[in-house]
Motif scaffolding. Structure first.
Motif, mmCIF file in Angstrom:
data_model
loop_
_atom_site.group_PDB
_atom_site.id
_atom_site.type_symbol
_atom_site.label_atom_id
_atom_site.label_comp_id
_atom_site.label_asym_id
_atom_site.label_seq_id
_atom_site.Cartn_x
_atom_site.Cartn_y
_atom_site.Cartn_z
ATOM 1 N N GLU A 71 0.834 -1.203 0.000
ATOM 2 C CA GLU A 71 0.000 0.000 0.000
ATOM 3 C C GLU A 71 0.873 1.259 0.000
ATOM 4 O O GLU A 71 0.629 2.206 -0.745
ATOM 5 C CB GLU A 71 -0.906 -0.015 1.231
ATOM 6 N N ARG A 74 2.556 1.732 -3.379
ATOM 7 C CA ARG A 74 1.600 2.265 -4.363
ATOM 8 C C ARG A 74 1.370 3.760 -4.162
ATOM 9 O O ARG A 74 1.226 4.509 -5.124
ATOM 10 C CB ARG A 74 0.284 1.503 -4.277
ATOM 11 N N LYS A 75 1.334 4.204 -2.913
ATOM 12 C CA LYS A 75 1.163 5.635 -2.645
ATOM 13 C C LYS A 75 2.373 6.425 -3.122
ATOM 14 O O LYS A 75 2.236 7.489 -3.709
ATOM 15 C CB LYS A 75 0.908 5.874 -1.151
ATOM 16 N N LEU A 77 4.387 5.496 -5.521
ATOM 17 C CA LEU A 77 4.315 5.431 -6.980
ATOM 18 C C LEU A 77 3.341 6.487 -7.510
ATOM 19 O O LEU A 77 3.628 7.159 -8.508
ATOM 20 C CB LEU A 77 3.887 4.028 -7.415
ATOM 21 N N GLU A 78 2.230 6.652 -6.848
ATOM 22 C CA GLU A 78 1.246 7.666 -7.242
ATOM 23 C C GLU A 78 1.838 9.072 -7.113
ATOM 24 O O GLU A 78 1.624 9.925 -7.974
ATOM 25 C CB GLU A 78 0.014 7.539 -6.348
ATOM 26 N N MET A 79 2.610 9.294 -6.049
ATOM 27 C CA MET A 79 3.210 10.614 -5.815
ATOM 28 C C MET A 79 4.217 10.991 -6.891
ATOM 29 O O MET A 79 4.420 12.178 -7.155
ATOM 30 C CB MET A 79 3.898 10.650 -4.442
ATOM 31 N N ASP A 81 3.941 10.113 -10.045
ATOM 32 C CA ASP A 81 3.233 9.991 -11.331
ATOM 33 C C ASP A 81 3.534 8.702 -12.081
ATOM 34 O O ASP A 81 3.697 8.698 -13.303
ATOM 35 C CB ASP A 81 3.533 11.206 -12.220
ATOM 36 N N GLY A 82 3.631 7.600 -11.351
ATOM 37 C CA GLY A 82 3.795 6.297 -11.973
ATOM 38 C C GLY A 82 5.211 5.935 -12.382
ATOM 39 O O GLY A 82 5.435 4.903 -13.013
ATOM 40 N N LYS A 84 8.199 4.187 -11.886
ATOM 41 C CA LYS A 84 8.619 3.079 -11.019
ATOM 42 C C LYS A 84 10.087 3.153 -10.631
ATOM 43 O O LYS A 84 10.460 2.782 -9.518
ATOM 44 C CB LYS A 84 8.297 1.740 -11.680
#
Length: 105
Positions: A71, A74-75, A77-79, A81-82, A84
């Protein structure tokens, strides 16, 4: 504005208000100005207090360390902008390890 959504109220209640009542007043005034609907929503509140929100959990809803790690990854990664590669670097893991974290079930 006729009130607050339940989620907005939970966020406001969880915040410690280091600036005391003046800070609360400023937050509410800002939310009233920004809100387009009848209720103040979390999106109308400053991002800083939305992020401060402390998650509570019930005994029957305890997550495993792996679930929490996934989790969090993923947060992050979202911050970013994807991106990786950038997320893996920020988390201090290899790209391969980052992919493993995301794919675990």
């Amino acid at each position: 504005i006729s009130g607050f959504t339940e989620e907005a109220m939970e966020i406001l209640m969880a915040y410690s208000y280091p600036g005391n009542i003046r800070e609360l007043e400023n937050i509410i005034e800002r939310a009233v100005i920004l809100e387009k609907g009848d209720l103040i929503t979390p999106e109308s509140l400053p991002r800083s207090i939305r992020m401060f929100r402390i998650e509570t959990f019930q005994f029957d809803n305890i997550k495993t360390i792996n679930e929490m790690t996934r989790e969090y990854a993923r947060k992050v990664l979202e911050m970013v902008d994807g991106n990786k590669v950038k997320a893996a670097r920020l988390l201090g893991v290899s790209e391969l390890e980052f992919y493993r974290i995301l794919s675990e079930k």
